[in-house]
Scaffold this motif. Structure first.
Motif, PDB file in Angstrom:
ATOM      1  N   CYS A 128       0.861  -1.185   0.000  1.00  0.00           N
ATOM      2  CA  CYS A 128       0.000   0.000   0.000  1.00  0.00           C
ATOM      3  C   CYS A 128       0.895   1.231   0.000  1.00  0.00           C
ATOM      4  CB  CYS A 128      -0.925  -0.008   1.215  1.00  0.00           C
ATOM      5  SG  CYS A 128      -2.020   1.443   1.249  1.00  0.00           S
ATOM      6  N   ILE A 129       0.817   2.030  -1.049  1.00  0.00           N
ATOM      7  CA  ILE A 129       1.691   3.182  -1.211  1.00  0.00           C
ATOM      8  C   ILE A 129       1.039   4.447  -0.658  1.00  0.00           C
ATOM      9  CG2 ILE A 129       0.815   3.652  -3.550  1.00  0.00           C
ATOM     10  CD1 ILE A 129       4.473   4.065  -2.314  1.00  0.00           C
ATOM     11  N   SER A 130       1.834   5.286  -0.010  1.00  0.00           N
ATOM     12  CA  SER A 130       1.341   6.544   0.542  1.00  0.00           C
ATOM     13  C   SER A 130       1.078   7.549  -0.574  1.00  0.00           C
ATOM     14  CB  SER A 130       2.362   7.115   1.528  1.00  0.00           C
ATOM     15  OG  SER A 130       3.587   7.400   0.859  1.00  0.00           O
ATOM     16  N   ALA A 131       0.367   8.620  -0.251  1.00  0.00           N
ATOM     17  CA  ALA A 131      -0.014   9.615  -1.253  1.00  0.00           C
ATOM     18  C   ALA A 131       1.195  10.315  -1.856  1.00  0.00           C
ATOM     19  CB  ALA A 131      -0.957  10.642  -0.637  1.00  0.00           C
ATOM     20  N   ASP A 132       2.280  10.478  -1.079  1.00  0.00           N
ATOM     21  CA  ASP A 132       3.472  11.144  -1.605  1.00  0.00           C
ATOM     22  C   ASP A 132       4.446  10.180  -2.262  1.00  0.00           C
ATOM     23  OD1 ASP A 132       4.594   9.830   0.553  1.00  0.00           O
ATOM     24  OD2 ASP A 132       5.099  11.651   1.669  1.00  0.00           O
ATOM     25  N   ASP A 133       4.108   8.900  -2.314  1.00  0.00           N
ATOM     26  CA  ASP A 133       4.921   7.889  -2.988  1.00  0.00           C
ATOM     27  C   ASP A 133       6.247   7.610  -2.275  1.00  0.00           C
ATOM     28  OD1 ASP A 133       4.242   6.232  -5.035  1.00  0.00           O
ATOM     29  OD2 ASP A 133       4.902   7.525  -6.658  1.00  0.00           O
ATOM     30  N   LEU A 134       6.349   7.972  -0.998  1.00  0.00           N
ATOM     31  CA  LEU A 134       7.619   7.814  -0.282  1.00  0.00           C
ATOM     32  C   LEU A 134       7.560   6.782   0.835  1.00  0.00           C
ATOM     33  CD1 LEU A 134       8.712  11.567   0.003  1.00  0.00           C
ATOM     34  CD2 LEU A 134       9.207   9.916  -1.826  1.00  0.00           C
ATOM     35  N   THR A 135       6.385   6.250   1.098  1.00  0.00           N
ATOM     36  CA  THR A 135       6.218   5.246   2.158  1.00  0.00           C
ATOM     37  C   THR A 135       5.398   4.093   1.618  1.00  0.00           C
ATOM     38  OG1 THR A 135       6.252   6.989   3.841  1.00  0.00           O
ATOM     39  CG2 THR A 135       5.436   4.836   4.518  1.00  0.00           C
ATOM     40  N   LEU A 136       5.910   2.887   1.782  1.00  0.00           N
ATOM     41  CA  LEU A 136       5.226   1.699   1.281  1.00  0.00           C
ATOM     42  C   LEU A 136       5.006   0.725   2.424  1.00  0.00           C
ATOM     43  CD1 LEU A 136       4.195   0.202  -1.306  1.00  0.00           C
ATOM     44  CD2 LEU A 136       6.431  -0.928  -1.361  1.00  0.00           C
ATOM     45  N   TYR A 137       3.733   0.489   2.748  1.00  0.00           N
ATOM     46  CA  TYR A 137       3.370  -0.501   3.758  1.00  0.00           C
ATOM     47  C   TYR A 137       3.113  -1.835   3.064  1.00  0.00           C
ATOM     48  CZ  TYR A 137       2.652   3.548   6.780  1.00  0.00           C
ATOM     49  OH  TYR A 137       2.841   4.700   7.505  1.00  0.00           O
ATOM     50  N   PHE A 138       3.380  -2.919   3.744  1.00  0.00           N
ATOM     51  CA  PHE A 138       3.062  -4.235   3.197  1.00  0.00           C
ATOM     52  C   PHE A 138       2.969  -5.241   4.331  1.00  0.00           C
ATOM     53  CE2 PHE A 138       7.685  -4.097   3.277  1.00  0.00           C
ATOM     54  CZ  PHE A 138       8.061  -5.359   3.696  1.00  0.00           C
ATOM     55  N   ALA A 139       2.495  -6.431   4.011  1.00  0.00           N
ATOM     56  CA  ALA A 139       2.351  -7.491   5.010  1.00  0.00           C
ATOM     57  C   ALA A 139       3.100  -8.725   4.543  1.00  0.00           C
ATOM     58  CB  ALA A 139       0.881  -7.818   5.236  1.00  0.00           C
ATOM     59  N   GLU A 140       3.364  -9.601   5.468  1.00  0.00           N
ATOM     60  CA  GLU A 140       3.963 -10.888   5.139  1.00  0.00           C
ATOM     61  C   GLU A 140       2.931 -11.983   5.372  1.00  0.00           C
ATOM     62  OE1 GLU A 140       6.752 -12.546   7.975  1.00  0.00           O
ATOM     63  OE2 GLU A 140       6.341 -10.887   9.340  1.00  0.00           O
ATOM     64  N   GLN A 141       2.951 -12.986   4.528  1.00  0.00           N
ATOM     65  CA  GLN A 141       2.079 -14.132   4.696  1.00  0.00           C
ATOM     66  C   GLN A 141       2.880 -15.241   5.369  1.00  0.00           C
ATOM     67  OE1 GLN A 141       0.616 -14.650   0.582  1.00  0.00           O
ATOM     68  NE2 GLN A 141      -1.406 -14.209   1.404  1.00  0.00           N
ATOM     69  N   PRO A 142       2.424 -15.725   6.516  1.00  0.00           N
ATOM     70  CA  PRO A 142       3.201 -16.716   7.275  1.00  0.00           C
ATOM     71  C   PRO A 142       2.996 -18.150   6.798  1.00  0.00           C
ATOM     72  CG  PRO A 142       1.225 -16.150   8.490  1.00  0.00           C
ATOM     73  CD  PRO A 142       1.204 -15.313   7.224  1.00  0.00           C
ATOM     74  N   ASP A 143       2.839 -18.328   5.480  1.00  0.00           N
ATOM     75  CA  ASP A 143       2.575 -19.669   4.960  1.00  0.00           C
ATOM     76  C   ASP A 143       3.817 -20.562   5.026  1.00  0.00           C
ATOM     77  OD1 ASP A 143       0.028 -18.824   4.406  1.00  0.00           O
ATOM     78  OD2 ASP A 143       0.454 -18.324   2.331  1.00  0.00           O
ATOM     79  N   LYS A 144       4.991 -19.981   4.787  1.00  0.00           N
ATOM     80  CA  LYS A 144       6.219 -20.763   4.749  1.00  0.00           C
ATOM     81  C   LYS A 144       7.207 -20.274   5.804  1.00  0.00           C
ATOM     82  CE  LYS A 144       5.622 -21.324  -0.245  1.00  0.00           C
ATOM     83  NZ  LYS A 144       6.192 -21.009  -1.588  1.00  0.00           N
ATOM     84  N   LEU A 145       7.692 -19.053   5.609  1.00  0.00           N
ATOM     85  CA  LEU A 145       8.670 -18.461   6.508  1.00  0.00           C
ATOM     86  C   LEU A 145       8.131 -17.141   7.037  1.00  0.00           C
ATOM     87  CD1 LEU A 145      11.878 -18.959   4.314  1.00  0.00           C
ATOM     88  CD2 LEU A 145      11.185 -20.369   6.273  1.00  0.00           C
ATOM     89  N   GLU A 146       8.713 -16.672   8.134  1.00  0.00           N
ATOM     90  CA  GLU A 146       8.390 -15.357   8.661  1.00  0.00           C
ATOM     91  C   GLU A 146       9.639 -14.492   8.613  1.00  0.00           C
ATOM     92  OE1 GLU A 146       6.619 -15.461  12.506  1.00  0.00           O
ATOM     93  OE2 GLU A 146       5.089 -16.929  11.950  1.00  0.00           O
ATOM     94  N   ARG A 147       9.459 -13.222   8.304  1.00  0.00           N
ATOM     95  CA  ARG A 147      10.593 -12.307   8.327  1.00  0.00           C
ATOM     96  C   ARG A 147      11.105 -12.184   9.757  1.00  0.00           C
ATOM     97  NH1 ARG A 147      10.463  -8.387   3.613  1.00  0.00           N
ATOM     98  NH2 ARG A 147      12.031  -7.249   4.782  1.00  0.00           N
ATOM     99  N   PRO A 148      12.412 -12.202   9.964  1.00  0.00           N
ATOM    100  CA  PRO A 148      12.960 -12.038  11.314  1.00  0.00           C
ATOM    101  C   PRO A 148      12.581 -10.679  11.899  1.00  0.00           C
ATOM    102  CG  PRO A 148      14.632 -12.870   9.802  1.00  0.00           C
ATOM    103  CD  PRO A 148      13.458 -12.458   8.962  1.00  0.00           C
ATOM    104  N   GLY A 149      12.313 -10.660  13.199  1.00  0.00           N
ATOM    105  CA  GLY A 149      12.003  -9.409  13.872  1.00  0.00           C
ATOM    106  C   GLY A 149      10.534  -9.099  14.001  1.00  0.00           C
ATOM    107  N   GLY A 150       9.668 -10.075  13.682  1.00  0.00           N
ATOM    108  CA  GLY A 150       8.238  -9.847  13.757  1.00  0.00           C
ATOM    109  C   GLY A 150       7.619 -10.315  15.062  1.00  0.00           C
ATOM    110  N   SER A 151       6.305 -10.171  15.143  1.00  0.00           N
ATOM    111  CA  SER A 151       5.556 -10.564  16.334  1.00  0.00           C
ATOM    112  C   SER A 151       4.949 -11.945  16.210  1.00  0.00           C
ATOM    113  CB  SER A 151       4.435  -9.542  16.611  1.00  0.00           C
ATOM    114  OG  SER A 151       4.961  -8.251  16.816  1.00  0.00           O
ATOM    115  N   GLY A 152       5.135 -12.558  15.038  1.00  0.00           N
ATOM    116  CA  GLY A 152       4.579 -13.888  14.820  1.00  0.00           C
ATOM    117  C   GLY A 152       3.261 -13.844  14.088  1.00  0.00           C
TER     118      GLY A 152
END
Length: 263
Positions: A158-182
Protein backbone atom coordinates in the motif's frame (compact mmCIF):
# COMPACT_ATOMS: atom_id res chain seq x y z
CA UNK A 1 -22.66 -23.77 -0.57
CA UNK A 2 -19.44 -21.75 -0.83
CA UNK A 3 -20.01 -18.04 -1.35
CA UNK A 4 -17.22 -16.35 -3.36
CA UNK A 5 -15.36 -13.39 -1.94
CA UNK A 6 -16.68 -10.16 -3.46
CA UNK A 7 -15.74 -6.48 -3.51
CA UNK A 8 -17.95 -4.25 -1.39
CA UNK A 9 -18.04 -0.52 -0.70
CA UNK A 10 -18.52 1.39 2.53
CA UNK A 11 -18.52 5.18 2.82
CA UNK A 12 -18.46 7.72 5.61
CA UNK A 13 -19.73 11.28 5.97
CA UNK A 14 -17.49 14.12 4.83
CA UNK A 15 -15.73 16.19 7.51
CA UNK A 16 -16.85 13.91 10.32
CA UNK A 17 -14.04 13.35 12.81
CA UNK A 18 -13.59 9.81 14.09
CA UNK A 19 -12.42 9.52 17.68
CA UNK A 20 -10.51 6.47 18.74
CA UNK A 21 -12.79 3.77 20.06
CA UNK A 22 -15.98 5.86 20.22
CA UNK A 23 -17.40 6.66 16.78
CA UNK A 24 -15.17 4.57 14.52
CA UNK A 25 -18.29 2.52 13.81
CA UNK A 26 -20.65 5.44 13.27
CA UNK A 27 -18.89 7.22 10.41
CA UNK A 28 -19.06 4.24 8.06
CA UNK A 29 -22.19 3.09 6.28
CA UNK A 30 -23.22 -0.51 5.81
CA UNK A 31 -21.15 -2.08 3.01
CA UNK A 32 -22.81 -2.43 -0.39
CA UNK A 33 -21.86 -5.07 -2.93
CA UNK A 34 -20.54 -3.58 -6.20
CA UNK A 35 -22.80 -5.92 -8.14
CA UNK A 36 -22.48 -8.47 -10.95
CA UNK A 37 -20.79 -6.13 -13.43
CA UNK A 38 -17.71 -5.93 -11.19
CA UNK A 39 -18.03 -9.10 -9.13
CA UNK A 40 -18.24 -12.60 -10.59
CA UNK A 41 -18.92 -16.14 -9.42
CA UNK A 42 -15.16 -16.36 -8.71
CA UNK A 43 -13.26 -14.70 -5.85
CA UNK A 44 -12.42 -10.99 -6.03
CA UNK A 45 -9.92 -9.47 -3.59
CA UNK A 46 -7.81 -6.44 -2.67
CA UNK A 47 -9.49 -3.43 -4.34
CA UNK A 48 -7.43 -0.26 -4.88
CA UNK A 49 -9.21 2.88 -6.06
CA UNK A 50 -7.58 5.79 -7.87
CA UNK A 51 -7.38 9.24 -6.28
CA UNK A 52 -10.03 10.57 -8.68
CA UNK A 53 -12.22 7.51 -7.92
CA UNK A 54 -12.60 6.66 -11.61
CA UNK A 55 -10.42 3.52 -11.71
CA UNK A 56 -10.72 0.49 -9.46
CA UNK A 57 -8.01 -2.19 -9.56
CA UNK A 58 -8.43 -5.61 -7.96
CA UNK A 59 -7.37 -9.22 -8.35
CA UNK A 60 -9.73 -11.97 -9.44
CA UNK A 61 -9.74 -15.69 -10.09
CA UNK A 62 -12.39 -15.32 -12.83
CA UNK A 63 -11.99 -16.93 -16.26
CA UNK A 64 -10.12 -15.00 -18.92
CA UNK A 65 -6.87 -14.60 -17.03
CA UNK A 66 -3.38 -15.97 -17.53
CA UNK A 67 -3.38 -18.62 -14.83
CA UNK A 68 -4.16 -18.13 -11.16
CA UNK A 69 -5.30 -14.75 -9.82
CA UNK A 70 -4.86 -11.84 -12.24
CA UNK A 71 -5.04 -8.06 -11.90
CA UNK A 72 -8.11 -6.39 -13.40
CA UNK A 73 -9.42 -2.83 -13.65
CA UNK A 74 -12.91 -1.35 -13.91
CA UNK A 75 -13.47 2.29 -14.85
CA UNK A 76 -16.22 4.90 -14.94
CA UNK A 77 -16.44 8.37 -16.53
CA UNK A 78 -17.69 10.19 -13.43
CA UNK A 79 -18.36 9.34 -9.78
CA UNK A 80 -22.07 9.36 -10.60
CA UNK A 81 -21.68 6.63 -13.21
CA UNK A 82 -21.76 2.89 -12.65
CA UNK A 83 -18.58 0.86 -12.89
CA UNK A 84 -17.89 -0.69 -16.28
CA UNK A 85 -16.98 -4.26 -17.17
CA UNK A 86 -13.56 -5.17 -15.71
CA UNK A 87 -10.61 -5.50 -18.08
CA UNK A 88 -7.64 -7.82 -17.53
CA UNK A 89 -4.34 -5.90 -17.38
CA UNK A 90 -2.90 -8.37 -19.87
CA UNK A 91 0.28 -10.43 -20.25
CA UNK A 92 2.68 -7.53 -19.78
CA UNK A 93 1.56 -7.14 -16.16
CA UNK A 94 -0.05 -10.49 -15.32
CA UNK A 95 1.71 -13.85 -15.32
CA UNK A 96 0.77 -17.54 -15.02
CA UNK A 97 1.57 -17.21 -11.31
CA UNK A 98 -0.73 -15.48 -8.83
CA UNK A 99 -0.74 -11.68 -9.28
CA UNK A 100 -2.53 -9.99 -6.41
CA UNK A 101 -3.10 -6.99 -4.14
CA UNK A 102 -2.70 -3.98 -6.46
CA UNK A 103 -1.98 -0.56 -4.95
CA UNK A 104 -2.22 2.47 -7.23
CA UNK A 105 -0.18 5.62 -6.58
CA UNK A 106 -1.97 8.96 -6.13
CA UNK A 107 -0.87 10.20 -9.56
CA UNK A 108 -2.14 6.99 -11.17
CA UNK A 109 1.16 6.23 -12.88
CA UNK A 110 2.58 3.54 -10.60
CA UNK A 111 1.00 0.24 -9.62
CA UNK A 112 2.47 -1.93 -6.87
CA UNK A 113 1.37 -5.55 -6.45
CA UNK A 114 2.48 -8.93 -5.16
CA UNK A 115 3.29 -11.89 -7.38
CA UNK A 116 4.63 -15.42 -7.15
CA UNK A 117 6.31 -15.20 -10.57
CA UNK A 118 9.93 -16.18 -11.11
CA UNK A 119 12.75 -13.67 -10.74
CA UNK A 120 12.12 -12.74 -7.13
CA UNK A 121 13.58 -13.41 -3.71
CA UNK A 122 11.07 -15.97 -2.50
CA UNK A 123 7.51 -17.13 -3.02
CA UNK A 124 5.39 -13.95 -3.16
CA UNK A 125 7.37 -10.76 -3.81
CA UNK A 126 6.45 -7.10 -4.27
CA UNK A 127 6.62 -5.79 -7.83
CA UNK A 128 5.92 -2.45 -9.51
CA UNK A 129 4.77 -1.41 -12.97
CA UNK A 130 4.60 2.14 -14.32
CA UNK A 131 3.02 4.04 -17.19
CA UNK A 132 3.80 7.48 -18.69
CA UNK A 133 0.21 8.71 -18.74
CA UNK A 134 -3.11 7.56 -17.31
CA UNK A 135 -4.22 6.55 -20.78
CA UNK A 136 -0.94 4.80 -21.61
CA UNK A 137 -0.11 1.09 -21.28
CA UNK A 138 1.49 -0.40 -18.20
CA UNK A 139 5.16 -1.32 -18.55
CA UNK A 140 7.06 -4.48 -17.70
CA UNK A 141 6.90 -5.09 -13.92
CA UNK A 142 10.09 -4.73 -11.87
CA UNK A 143 10.86 -6.60 -8.67
CA UNK A 144 11.45 -4.29 -5.69
CA UNK A 145 14.63 -6.21 -4.92
CA UNK A 146 16.18 -8.05 -1.96
CA UNK A 147 16.23 -5.03 0.34
CA UNK A 148 12.42 -5.07 0.45
CA UNK A 149 11.64 -8.66 -0.52
CA UNK A 150 12.84 -11.71 1.39
CA UNK A 151 12.61 -15.49 1.33
CA UNK A 152 9.26 -15.05 3.10
CA UNK A 153 6.05 -14.13 1.25
CA UNK A 154 5.51 -10.37 0.89
CA UNK A 155 1.95 -9.31 0.15
CA UNK A 156 -0.57 -6.45 0.19
CA UNK A 157 1.56 -3.40 -0.67
CA UNK A 158 0.00 0.00 0.00
CA UNK A 159 1.69 3.18 -1.21
CA UNK A 160 1.34 6.54 0.54
CA UNK A 161 -0.01 9.61 -1.25
CA UNK A 162 3.47 11.14 -1.60
CA UNK A 163 4.92 7.89 -2.99
CA UNK A 164 7.62 7.81 -0.28
CA UNK A 165 6.22 5.25 2.16
CA UNK A 166 5.23 1.70 1.28
CA UNK A 167 3.37 -0.50 3.76
CA UNK A 168 3.06 -4.23 3.20
CA UNK A 169 2.35 -7.49 5.01
CA UNK A 170 3.96 -10.89 5.14
CA UNK A 171 2.08 -14.13 4.70
CA UNK A 172 3.20 -16.72 7.28
CA UNK A 173 2.57 -19.67 4.96
CA UNK A 174 6.22 -20.76 4.75
CA UNK A 175 8.67 -18.46 6.51
CA UNK A 176 8.39 -15.36 8.66
CA UNK A 177 10.59 -12.31 8.33
CA UNK A 178 12.96 -12.04 11.31
CA UNK A 179 12.00 -9.41 13.87
CA UNK A 180 8.24 -9.85 13.76
CA UNK A 181 5.56 -10.56 16.33
CA UNK A 182 4.58 -13.89 14.82
CA UNK A 183 1.71 -14.99 12.64
CA UNK A 184 2.38 -12.47 9.84
CA UNK A 185 3.06 -8.77 10.43
CA UNK A 186 2.75 -5.36 8.79
CA UNK A 187 5.98 -3.67 7.72
CA UNK A 188 6.96 -0.31 6.22
CA UNK A 189 9.76 0.82 3.92
CA UNK A 190 10.55 4.45 3.07
CA UNK A 191 12.63 6.54 0.68
CA UNK A 192 13.60 10.23 0.61
CA UNK A 193 12.59 10.91 -2.99
CA UNK A 194 10.87 8.97 -5.79
CA UNK A 195 14.26 8.50 -7.45
CA UNK A 196 15.78 6.84 -4.38
CA UNK A 197 15.80 3.12 -3.62
CA UNK A 198 13.51 1.75 -0.95
CA UNK A 199 15.13 1.37 2.47
CA UNK A 200 15.26 -1.65 4.76
CA UNK A 201 11.71 -2.47 5.93
CA UNK A 202 10.81 -1.80 9.56
CA UNK A 203 8.26 -3.81 11.53
CA UNK A 204 5.41 -1.64 12.89
CA UNK A 205 5.99 -3.22 16.28
CA UNK A 206 3.84 -4.78 19.00
CA UNK A 207 1.50 -1.80 19.37
CA UNK A 208 0.12 -2.45 15.88
CA UNK A 209 1.09 -6.06 15.17
CA UNK A 210 -0.08 -9.02 17.22
CA UNK A 211 0.83 -12.69 17.52
CA UNK A 212 -2.01 -13.37 15.05
CA UNK A 213 -2.06 -12.66 11.32
CA UNK A 214 -2.10 -8.91 10.60
CA UNK A 215 -2.38 -8.06 6.91
CA UNK A 216 -3.77 -5.87 4.10
CA UNK A 217 -2.65 -2.40 5.31
CA UNK A 218 -4.38 0.64 3.78
CA UNK A 219 -2.99 4.10 4.58
CA UNK A 220 -5.23 7.17 4.51
CA UNK A 221 -4.42 10.06 2.18
CA UNK A 222 -3.14 12.22 5.06
CA UNK A 223 -1.03 9.36 6.43
CA UNK A 224 -2.66 9.54 9.87
CA UNK A 225 -4.90 6.44 9.77
CA UNK A 226 -3.83 2.92 8.89
CA UNK A 227 -6.57 0.37 8.28
CA UNK A 228 -5.74 -3.33 8.22
CA UNK A 229 -7.16 -6.82 8.57
CA UNK A 230 -6.33 -8.87 11.67
CA UNK A 231 -7.17 -12.27 13.10
CA UNK A 232 -6.20 -11.20 16.63
CA UNK A 233 -9.71 -12.06 17.80
CA UNK A 234 -9.25 -15.69 16.70
CA UNK A 235 -8.71 -17.48 13.40
CA UNK A 236 -12.43 -17.32 12.60
CA UNK A 237 -12.72 -13.67 13.64
CA UNK A 238 -10.85 -11.79 10.95
CA UNK A 239 -11.87 -8.12 11.09
CA UNK A 240 -10.85 -4.65 9.95
CA UNK A 241 -9.00 -2.52 12.51
CA UNK A 242 -7.59 1.02 12.43
CA UNK A 243 -4.61 2.59 14.15
CA UNK A 244 -4.13 6.37 14.24
CA UNK A 245 -1.40 8.92 14.92
CA UNK A 246 -1.38 12.71 15.43
CA UNK A 247 1.29 13.39 12.82
CA UNK A 248 3.39 11.38 10.37
CA UNK A 249 6.33 11.65 12.78
CA UNK A 250 4.35 10.29 15.76
CA UNK A 251 4.06 6.60 16.69
CA UNK A 252 0.98 4.60 15.81
CA UNK A 253 -1.63 4.24 18.54
CA UNK A 254 -3.42 1.17 19.84
CA UNK A 255 -5.58 -0.33 17.06
CA UNK A 256 -9.38 -0.17 17.33
CA UNK A 257 -11.76 -2.66 15.73
CA UNK A 258 -14.21 -0.92 13.40
CA UNK A 259 -17.16 -2.88 14.73
CA UNK A 260 -20.35 -4.48 13.31
CA UNK A 261 -21.26 -1.73 10.82
CA UNK A 262 -18.22 -2.75 8.75
CA UNK A 263 -17.12 -6.11 10.13
Amino acid sequence: LTVPTAIVLTVRAENQTSTRGTDADLVFSNPANLGPTVNSSSDEYDPSISADELELYFNSYRPGGLGQADLWVTTRKTKADLWGSPVNLGPTVNSPAGDKAPSLSADGLTLYFSSGRSGGSGGQDLWVTTRKTKSGPWGQPVNLGPTVNSAADEHSPCISADDLTLYFAEQPDKLERPGGSGGGDIWVTTRKTKRDHWGTPVNLGPTVNSSAWDQAPSISYDGLSLYFDSERGGVDESAIWVTKRKSTSDPWGTPVKLGPAVN
